[in-house]
Design a protein around this motif. Structure first.
Motif, PDB file in Angstrom:
ATOM      1  N   LEU A 148     -29.773  36.590  -4.271  1.00 55.01           N
ATOM      2  CA  LEU A 148     -28.754  37.629  -4.201  1.00 55.01           C
ATOM      3  C   LEU A 148     -28.301  37.986  -5.616  1.00 55.01           C
TER       4      LEU A 148
ATOM      5  N   GLY B  81     -23.403  39.239   5.667  1.00 60.04           N
ATOM      6  CA  GLY B  81     -24.561  38.769   4.921  1.00 60.04           C
ATOM      7  C   GLY B  81     -24.515  39.315   3.522  1.00 60.04           C
ATOM      8  N   GLU B  82     -24.337  40.630   3.413  1.00 61.93           N
ATOM      9  CA  GLU B  82     -24.405  41.245   2.092  1.00 61.93           C
ATOM     10  C   GLU B  82     -23.532  42.483   1.977  1.00 61.93           C
TER      11      GLU B  82
ATOM     12  N   ASP C  50     -33.840  35.243   5.903  1.00 62.54           N
ATOM     13  CA  ASP C  50     -32.596  34.569   5.550  1.00 62.54           C
ATOM     14  C   ASP C  50     -31.535  34.720   6.636  1.00 62.54           C
TER      15      ASP C  50
ATOM     16  N   THR D 176     -24.683  36.867   9.412  1.00 62.85           N
ATOM     17  CA  THR D 176     -25.738  35.922   9.030  1.00 62.85           C
ATOM     18  C   THR D 176     -25.702  34.732   9.976  1.00 62.85           C
TER      19      THR D 176
ATOM     20  N   VAL E 284     -25.684  37.093  -7.092  1.00 65.76           N
ATOM     21  CA  VAL E 284     -25.145  35.907  -7.781  1.00 65.76           C
ATOM     22  C   VAL E 284     -26.251  35.094  -8.465  1.00 65.76           C
ATOM     23  N   HIS E 285     -27.468  35.197  -7.965  1.00 70.22           N
ATOM     24  CA  HIS E 285     -28.577  34.466  -8.574  1.00 70.22           C
ATOM     25  C   HIS E 285     -29.253  35.259  -9.690  1.00 70.22           C
TER      26      HIS E 285
ATOM     27  N   CYS F  47     -34.496  39.332  -1.198  1.00 66.11           N
ATOM     28  CA  CYS F  47     -33.579  38.289  -1.668  1.00 66.11           C
ATOM     29  C   CYS F  47     -33.922  36.911  -1.137  1.00 66.11           C
TER      30      CYS F  47
ATOM     31  N   ASN G 192     -21.826  41.115  -3.957  1.00 66.37           N
ATOM     32  CA  ASN G 192     -22.923  40.127  -3.980  1.00 66.37           C
ATOM     33  C   ASN G 192     -24.099  40.642  -3.149  1.00 66.37           C
TER      34      ASN G 192
END
Lengths: 492, 492
Positions: free
Chosen positions: A167, A422-423, A382, A350, A169-170, A162, A156
């Protein structure tokens, strides 16, 4: 490197079964050939896999899954191997499925603004393929030149844009997945919502634990007509952190909102010559994109907010070349660390945006506690931190101190209401921190859902979701030091 | 109304067990008291429940779940009962859990832009509670005055602004859930991404099948400084449909992009006096929101695009009162249908935007096939159709024709690459259409994930996901008419 030797009899058995169903040169079992696969971007962890497979199409992926299921062999999927949490770390008696040959862009539909691609297609290659239509694929992880969309789906992935564009997923509409049962399922649709359970969202970020993706339909977005970036200087990091909150509180969603502290700026500037303010305690990069009018207005509003939030200097990019130069410093922060320190450890946590200043102060204190320096670069908008802990692996104890420093940062993230990643994913690296993040009930629910997809529990096992046994061991490890679990981590 | 009587012995047993653990007046078992719960917004289906419970806090929800699990009683959760797909339709021998008393706004954090609310809080009440901070909760289903956030979570509700601001899944950060095992789990976090599997996304839209939500943390967004709406007229629906595609293709994401066909306009205008163009074959409503400058520029760009896409007339709201009037017609389309037809059946399907014109033409043909009128009102921007099929239930066969018409529209949606629901859910209404939408492998995966949350399969069973038996029966029903499954549905 693994100390435990691979069982060669078992290797020959599995390799023979795979070779019987796959074309020549798709199965690597000689350690000479499998060596390049022994780690991903988290190179501190290494394990030579038993076998590496290189399928060229969906049927070959299914054939590999069928063999592995029949012979009870664990599977680790692998994209470009740029992941930073060890999600693609091989298993001693396991098979790696590399998506390197699944690298075809199947179709770009400029009208529907979608692209259908195989999982081994590089992130940037998608944007290159649709540049002719004025479209691009929005998520832009730092590794986008190399990393693949399959890996992005597994982790993701995010990127500097972003905050505004979301991300992975979006930005993914549909995936085709080969299941451990040897079937193909499709999750998601081109519509905004889909009936049934949202298994697409579960699949994205599932770190290879639920199935092997064989095709991805991504959303494309129009390239903004123009963009400009502000570089704002601050006298201390706390003021900079609060300025981020002020920008967001003003109702602005910048296309990028990144922060670098003094150490990062000074690390990068001699190397990249981005034009950064090396006297500032922290700088913010705030990008606006859209039409010329929109950009002009947003730059003006952001400038006003940043000034009243205490910015000591403000520079606005006056050309595309200058904009790219401002960004190049941020994008080269990690390589730059390599120039001033023998080793560095990039963390990823995050936090709620409003806790930025508190966490930065906490990390400063930790530098003294652990006797290591830490430079901070992050997706401030974010709340996604990327502290870079600098150390020298040749100095006895420094690697362990760096790891403890990293775990302490993550514990602080959880404490202020944030998360341990976070990512970059959990992978191998943060599996113990998952015991800090979640209670047993949530972890059991994760495992139950994994089992719904993967009854024999063969897909990337022992990554991402800790078993009760593992959390108990992790807890015990801390208890045996004479304290309650986690009490030996510094608290703030 | 149910023809099968409730087993009164069983009812007394379960009611006694519930009353032993709940405060007085929380358990309704007299049919006089349970009658108001016999249907939701899909009033064509009715079933008196065995018992209705009204918990006032999380502990009482857990107590109800424990009793139901111990006595093997199926459970149907219920918000305001405004759902349109029968998701809250009771079960003959089941317990309804109403969230009516879980109606507290726990906390509004204007700085973090979040609100924590209990599931029975009304959608609009959240926005009212944060209006003082200039914030609101974005998803705005038509029923927002009445519908609850718990119901929105269950159905993943949208609204006229969801093209720009997203569905419920994009606006909820965290849920607290009481599981069938009598435990509390928390899914999601305040951070952009969370480690582990994205069970929050699975939970949202799961129609009460996975757990009972006891608390919801929603994202709040700043109220735009201003907004204007364009009303554009078109000579035929196909041109109108293509204009929607042109707006999106121009890179504009309007705050709202709605289309109404002539029948809807003529239905609504005498009733609402919205100032609609009753000569047009279709009208589009395109809203821009943001700062005054942003709005002015976007209105100007949209006007240009709509003109060159063939709009015959364009009106732009010149005041907030006029803007509200333009929207009032759209928002009152359903009540207006009630004025010209004894009954109407509101469908909900989603299609790729580029197929709008094709599907509208298809629906026109179906009006002739089924001998019923259909007015079309829809969230054009995200391809979410709401055809209103007009019929008279007192005319023999009309209800059945209306149902068949609805199923044919959904089959067409699937055929062009869309889905059988946009925002109303599957519930009872569309459970057969799920057999059209998905293959058995996907449905089995849904059931496996449901089982991961709900081992005894007691939570809203037989809704949303058809069992293999049900799809087989559905197929057979069609086969026995002498054709292949679905072949008796009109094809286009």
């Amino acid at each position: 490197m693994s100390a435990i030797p691979i069982d060669t009899g078992r290797r020959e058995q599995v390799a023979a079964a795979l070779r019987a169903r796959l074309p020549e040169r798709s199965v690597l079992s000689d350690p000479e050939d499998t060596r390049p696969y022994e780690c991903d971007g988290l190179a501190a962890y290494r394990q030579l896999p038993m076998i590496v497979t290189l399928p060229s199409n969906e049927d070959e992926v299914l054939a590999i899954l069928n063999v592995c299921r029949e012979l009870n062999v664990p599977i680790v999927p692998r994209g470009a191997g740029t992941g930073l949490s060890g999600g693609a770390l091989p298993i001693l008696d396991g098979v790696v499925i590399s998506t390197a040959r699944l690298n075809r862009i199947v179709r770009v539909d400029a009208y529907a603004r979608t692209a259908i691609v195989q999982p081994g297609v590089r992130n940037l290659a998608i944007s290159e393929a649709c540049a002719q239509y004025g479209l691009y694929y929005a998520p832009d992880p730092s590794s986008q030149i190399a990393c693949t969309i399959g890996g992005n789906v597994a982790e993701n992935s995010g990127g500097v844009h972003c905050l505004k564009y979301g991300l992975t997923v979006h930005n993914v509409l549909r995936v085709r997945v080969a299941t451990i049962d040897g079937e193909i399922i499709e999750l998601g649709s081109e519509a905004l919502d889909a009936p049934g359970l949202d298994l697409l969202a579960v699949f994205i970020g599932s770190e290879g634990m639920l199935g092997i993706v064989t095709e991805v339909t991504v959303k494309l977005v129009p390239k903004p007509a123009t963009a400009q970036v502000i570089m704002a200087s601050f006298d201390d990091v706390v003021t900079g952190g609060d300025a981020v909150a002020s920008v967001i509180a003003a109702g602005i969603i910048p296309a990028g909102l990144e922060m670098m502290d003094r150490m990062s700026v000074r690390m990068v500037e001699p190397f990249v010559k981005a034009g950064y303010d090396t006297d500032a305690a922290a700088i913010l990069l705030c990008e606006a994109d859209g039409t010329a009018l929109e950009v002009a207005e947003e730059i003006e509003r952001m400038t006003r907010v940043l000034r009243s939030a205490g910015a000591t200097a403000i520079a606005v990019s006056q050309s595309e070349a200058e904009r790219m130069r401002f960004w190049s410093g941020r994008k080269n922060a990690f390589p730059a660390a390599g120039r001033i320190s023998p080793d560095y450890y990039c963390m990823d946590g995050t936090i709620p945006r409003k806790k930025l200043a508190q966490v930065l102060t906490g990390i400063e204190e930790m530098e003294r506690t652990f006797g290591l320096r830490c430079s901070n670069v992050f997706h401030a908008g974010d709340g996604n931190l990327h502290p870079l802990i600098l150390f020298d692996a040749n100095q006895p104890g420094e690697f362990e101190r760096a790891e403890a420093f990293g775990a302490a940062i993550l514990a602080l993230c959880v404490e202020v209401g944030g998360t341990i990643t976070g990512e970059h994913g959990v992978g191998m690296e943060k599996i113990n921190s998952m015991c800090v993040q979640f209670g047993r009930k949530e972890l059991d629910m994760f495992l139950a859902v994994k089992r719904a997809f993967d009854v024999p529990m063969l897909l990337n096992p022992d990554k991402a979701i800790p078993t009760p046994h593992r959390c108990a061991e992790f807890g015990k490890m801390h208890v045996t030091k004479g304290a309650l679990p986690f009490a030996d981590l510094p608290r703030f």
